[in-house]
Design a protein around this motif. Structure first.
Motif, PDB file in Angstrom:
ATOM      1  N   TYR A 122       0.860  -0.880  -0.186  1.00  0.00           N
ATOM      2  CA  TYR A 122       0.084   0.022   0.034  1.00  0.00           C
ATOM      3  C   TYR A 122       0.280   1.148   0.041  1.00  0.00           C
ATOM      4  O   TYR A 122      -0.244   2.595   0.585  1.00  0.00           O
ATOM      5  CB  TYR A 122      -1.071   0.068   1.045  1.00  0.00           C
ATOM      6  N   SER A 123       1.837   0.929  -0.377  1.00  0.00           N
ATOM      7  CA  SER A 123       2.895   2.378  -0.365  1.00  0.00           C
ATOM      8  C   SER A 123       3.540   3.403   0.705  1.00  0.00           C
ATOM      9  O   SER A 123       3.237   4.149   0.716  1.00  0.00           O
ATOM     10  CB  SER A 123       3.194   2.887  -1.168  1.00  0.00           C
ATOM     11  N   PHE A 124       2.748   2.295   2.133  1.00  0.00           N
ATOM     12  CA  PHE A 124       3.588   3.106   3.663  1.00  0.00           C
ATOM     13  C   PHE A 124       5.212   3.072   3.312  1.00  0.00           C
ATOM     14  O   PHE A 124       5.355   2.397   3.754  1.00  0.00           O
ATOM     15  CB  PHE A 124       2.998   2.333   4.967  1.00  0.00           C
ATOM     16  N   ARG A 125       5.423   4.304   3.754  1.00  0.00           N
ATOM     17  CA  ARG A 125       6.433   4.457   4.502  1.00  0.00           C
ATOM     18  C   ARG A 125       7.150   4.000   5.494  1.00  0.00           C
ATOM     19  O   ARG A 125       8.154   3.837   5.956  1.00  0.00           O
ATOM     20  CB  ARG A 125       6.878   5.785   3.975  1.00  0.00           C
ATOM     21  N   GLU A 126       6.336   3.760   6.609  1.00  0.00           N
ATOM     22  CA  GLU A 126       6.893   2.592   7.775  1.00  0.00           C
ATOM     23  C   GLU A 126       7.121   1.792   7.225  1.00  0.00           C
ATOM     24  O   GLU A 126       7.495   0.932   8.245  1.00  0.00           O
ATOM     25  CB  GLU A 126       5.195   3.137   8.555  1.00  0.00           C
ATOM     26  N   GLN A 127       6.737   0.768   5.997  1.00  0.00           N
ATOM     27  CA  GLN A 127       7.209  -0.599   5.912  1.00  0.00           C
ATOM     28  C   GLN A 127       8.445  -1.125   6.829  1.00  0.00           C
ATOM     29  O   GLN A 127       8.901  -1.678   6.981  1.00  0.00           O
ATOM     30  CB  GLN A 127       7.294  -0.835   4.781  1.00  0.00           C
ATOM     31  N   TRP A 128       9.459   0.406   6.056  1.00  0.00           N
ATOM     32  CA  TRP A 128      10.885   0.265   6.450  1.00  0.00           C
ATOM     33  C   TRP A 128      11.146  -0.322   7.839  1.00  0.00           C
ATOM     34  O   TRP A 128      12.309  -0.819   8.427  1.00  0.00           O
ATOM     35  CB  TRP A 128      11.669   1.851   6.283  1.00  0.00           C
ATOM     36  N   ILE A 129      10.299   0.199   9.069  1.00  0.00           N
ATOM     37  CA  ILE A 129      10.131   0.304  10.517  1.00  0.00           C
ATOM     38  C   ILE A 129      10.542  -1.080  10.661  1.00  0.00           C
ATOM     39  O   ILE A 129      11.562  -2.469  11.082  1.00  0.00           O
ATOM     40  CB  ILE A 129       9.336   0.485  10.996  1.00  0.00           C
ATOM     41  N   ALA A 130       9.657  -2.115   9.486  1.00  0.00           N
ATOM     42  CA  ALA A 130       9.657  -3.604  10.531  1.00  0.00           C
ATOM     43  C   ALA A 130      10.356  -4.071   8.918  1.00  0.00           C
ATOM     44  O   ALA A 130      11.428  -5.565   9.489  1.00  0.00           O
ATOM     45  CB  ALA A 130       7.763  -3.911   9.230  1.00  0.00           C
ATOM     46  N   TRP A 131      11.404  -3.352   8.576  1.00  0.00           N
ATOM     47  CA  TRP A 131      12.365  -4.573   7.381  1.00  0.00           C
ATOM     48  C   TRP A 131      13.607  -4.393   8.146  1.00  0.00           C
ATOM     49  O   TRP A 131      14.236  -5.469   8.030  1.00  0.00           O
ATOM     50  CB  TRP A 131      12.640  -3.335   5.812  1.00  0.00           C
ATOM     51  N   ILE A 132      13.745  -3.229   8.749  1.00  0.00           N
ATOM     52  CA  ILE A 132      14.514  -3.113   9.423  1.00  0.00           C
ATOM     53  C   ILE A 132      14.755  -3.626  10.578  1.00  0.00           C
ATOM     54  O   ILE A 132      15.630  -4.405  10.771  1.00  0.00           O
ATOM     55  CB  ILE A 132      14.631  -1.487   9.482  1.00  0.00           C
ATOM     56  N   LEU A 133      13.536  -3.992  11.321  1.00  0.00           N
ATOM     57  CA  LEU A 133      13.464  -5.308  12.394  1.00  0.00           C
ATOM     58  C   LEU A 133      13.490  -6.658  11.770  1.00  0.00           C
ATOM     59  O   LEU A 133      14.708  -7.187  12.818  1.00  0.00           O
ATOM     60  CB  LEU A 133      12.155  -4.836  13.652  1.00  0.00           C
ATOM     61  N   VAL A 134      12.887  -6.658  11.000  1.00  0.00           N
ATOM     62  CA  VAL A 134      14.160  -8.326  10.291  1.00  0.00           C
ATOM     63  C   VAL A 134      14.815  -8.630   9.878  1.00  0.00           C
ATOM     64  O   VAL A 134      15.582  -9.636  10.220  1.00  0.00           O
ATOM     65  CB  VAL A 134      12.548  -8.285   9.199  1.00  0.00           C
ATOM     66  N   ASN A 135      15.763  -7.400   9.522  1.00  0.00           N
ATOM     67  CA  ASN A 135      17.178  -7.600   8.790  1.00  0.00           C
ATOM     68  C   ASN A 135      17.962  -7.837   9.927  1.00  0.00           C
ATOM     69  O   ASN A 135      18.620  -8.686  10.507  1.00  0.00           O
ATOM     70  CB  ASN A 135      17.299  -6.832   7.793  1.00  0.00           C
ATOM     71  N   ILE A 136      17.082  -6.968  11.334  1.00  0.00           N
ATOM     72  CA  ILE A 136      18.535  -6.921  12.040  1.00  0.00           C
ATOM     73  C   ILE A 136      18.036  -8.242  13.124  1.00  0.00           C
ATOM     74  O   ILE A 136      19.323  -9.174  13.362  1.00  0.00           O
ATOM     75  CB  ILE A 136      18.395  -5.644  13.222  1.00  0.00           C
ATOM     76  N   ILE A 137      16.787  -8.965  12.883  1.00  0.00           N
ATOM     77  CA  ILE A 137      16.599  -9.704  13.237  1.00  0.00           C
ATOM     78  C   ILE A 137      17.552 -11.420  12.313  1.00  0.00           C
ATOM     79  O   ILE A 137      18.280 -12.892  13.412  1.00  0.00           O
ATOM     80  CB  ILE A 137      15.531 -10.227  13.719  1.00  0.00           C
ATOM     81  N   ASN A 138      17.149 -11.141  11.699  1.00  0.00           N
ATOM     82  CA  ASN A 138      17.639 -12.107  10.237  1.00  0.00           C
ATOM     83  C   ASN A 138      19.342 -12.390  10.441  1.00  0.00           C
ATOM     84  O   ASN A 138      20.080 -13.503  10.337  1.00  0.00           O
ATOM     85  CB  ASN A 138      17.440 -11.891   9.214  1.00  0.00           C
ATOM     86  N   ILE A 139      20.161 -11.325  10.955  1.00  0.00           N
ATOM     87  CA  ILE A 139      21.575 -11.515  11.120  1.00  0.00           C
ATOM     88  C   ILE A 139      21.658 -12.049  12.243  1.00  0.00           C
ATOM     89  O   ILE A 139      22.773 -12.797  12.225  1.00  0.00           O
ATOM     90  CB  ILE A 139      21.797 -10.017  11.356  1.00  0.00           C
ATOM     91  N   VAL A 140      21.066 -12.079  13.804  1.00  0.00           N
ATOM     92  CA  VAL A 140      20.899 -12.753  14.345  1.00  0.00           C
ATOM     93  C   VAL A 140      20.758 -14.100  14.258  1.00  0.00           C
ATOM     94  O   VAL A 140      22.054 -15.042  14.055  1.00  0.00           O
ATOM     95  CB  VAL A 140      20.428 -12.480  15.591  1.00  0.00           C
ATOM     96  N   ILE A 141      19.810 -14.558  13.905  1.00  0.00           N
ATOM     97  CA  ILE A 141      19.586 -15.650  13.360  1.00  0.00           C
ATOM     98  C   ILE A 141      20.860 -16.899  12.494  1.00  0.00           C
ATOM     99  O   ILE A 141      21.058 -17.804  12.135  1.00  0.00           O
ATOM    100  CB  ILE A 141      18.118 -15.513  12.424  1.00  0.00           C
ATOM    101  N   TRP A 142      20.935 -15.523  11.073  1.00  0.00           N
ATOM    102  CA  TRP A 142      21.806 -16.294  10.068  1.00  0.00           C
ATOM    103  C   TRP A 142      23.110 -16.306  11.000  1.00  0.00           C
ATOM    104  O   TRP A 142      23.907 -17.153  10.463  1.00  0.00           O
ATOM    105  CB  TRP A 142      22.193 -16.085   9.207  1.00  0.00           C
ATOM    106  N   PHE A 143      23.375 -15.859  11.833  1.00  0.00           N
ATOM    107  CA  PHE A 143      24.107 -15.429  12.696  1.00  0.00           C
ATOM    108  C   PHE A 143      24.621 -16.900  13.631  1.00  0.00           C
ATOM    109  O   PHE A 143      25.924 -17.635  13.365  1.00  0.00           O
ATOM    110  CB  PHE A 143      24.934 -14.426  13.856  1.00  0.00           C
ATOM    111  N   ASN A 144      23.747 -17.114  14.118  1.00  0.00           N
ATOM    112  CA  ASN A 144      23.607 -18.839  14.726  1.00  0.00           C
ATOM    113  C   ASN A 144      23.390 -19.522  13.933  1.00  0.00           C
ATOM    114  O   ASN A 144      23.874 -20.621  14.581  1.00  0.00           O
ATOM    115  CB  ASN A 144      22.493 -18.161  16.086  1.00  0.00           C
ATOM    116  N   GLN A 145      22.969 -19.583  12.811  1.00  0.00           N
ATOM    117  CA  GLN A 145      23.280 -20.807  12.461  1.00  0.00           C
ATOM    118  C   GLN A 145      24.751 -21.207  11.781  1.00  0.00           C
ATOM    119  O   GLN A 145      24.529 -22.512  11.511  1.00  0.00           O
ATOM    120  CB  GLN A 145      22.161 -20.694  10.639  1.00  0.00           C
ATOM    121  N   SER A 146      24.891 -20.144  11.250  1.00  0.00           N
ATOM    122  CA  SER A 146      27.039 -20.131  10.841  1.00  0.00           C
ATOM    123  C   SER A 146      27.269 -20.627  11.755  1.00  0.00           C
ATOM    124  O   SER A 146      28.464 -21.834  11.618  1.00  0.00           O
ATOM    125  CB  SER A 146      26.724 -18.610  10.452  1.00  0.00           C
ATOM    126  N   GLN A 147      27.352 -20.852  13.120  1.00  0.00           N
ATOM    127  CA  GLN A 147      28.073 -20.920  14.502  1.00  0.00           C
ATOM    128  C   GLN A 147      27.256 -23.138  14.613  1.00  0.00           C
ATOM    129  O   GLN A 147      28.029 -23.565  14.582  1.00  0.00           O
ATOM    130  CB  GLN A 147      27.949 -21.004  16.023  1.00  0.00           C
TER     131      GLN A 147
END
Length: 179
Positions: A122-147
């Motif tokens: 729906y072209s809402f700019r607040e989408q970026w808040i969700a994407w930033i949170l998703v990417n931070i969490i994914n960094i933690v998940i994939w760091f853990n998976q790499s270990q």
């Protein structure tokens, strides 16, 4: 990225990304991530429709092939937060019973991605808040998976770092011209 500039062709790449990521998530038994990619695949077509409609409406005033960012209301923001929390706890319960990996972190992905994808459609700019949170969490998940798994997951970790940087850039572009 094409989303950063509001270009509809980002959804073509989204289809490819969802299918590929689904396979990687399945291999790593990240159950919420598997559900997220299934959701993303469907939402790429919803996004194409919504952005096409918005671009056609916009073409009455200018000749641009991009969508324009909008701001959500407080009511939509509160409903998004409430829905995210409820879905999160449902996923924690479900994925823990299915013996998923990193349940507490993995369960955040689907709700945040649903909110981000709907806001993006729906072209809402607040989408970026969700994407930033998703990417931070994914960094933690994939760091853990790499270990825990293999070095092959390092590429997913690097991808997440790149996506986080892109999310900050997208947020900058979409928020800089607030109405």
């Amino acid at each position: 990225s094409l989303v950063n500039i509001g270009h509809i062709s980002n959804y073509s790449w989204g289809v490819l990304s969802a299918v590929t990521w689904f396979a990687v998530s399945l291999h790593n038994w990240l159950l919420s991530d598997i559900a997220t990619q299934g959701f993303f695949l469907v939402m790429q077509f919803v996004g194409i429709y919504m952005w096409s409609k918005a671009i056609q409406q916009k073409k009455t005033t200018d000749d641009s092939d991009t969508t324009e960012s909008k701001t959500i209301t407080l009511a939509v923001a509160m409903a998004s937060i409430a829905g995210t929390v409820v879905l999160y706890f449902i996923l924690v319960f479900t994925t823990s019973h299915l013996n998923g990996n990193q349940v507490w972190l993995d369960a955040t992905l689907l709700p945040l991605n649903i909110v981000g994808q709907i806001l993006m459609s729906y072209s809402f700019r607040e989408q970026w808040i969700a994407w930033i949170l998703v990417n931070i969490i994914n960094i933690v998940i994939w760091f853990n998976q790499s270990q825990a798994i293999s070095g092959a997951t390092i590429s997913m970790l690097v991808l997440q770092v790149a996506m986080l940087i892109n999310s900050f850039y997208g947020a900058y572009l979409w928020f800089k011209d607030e109405d």
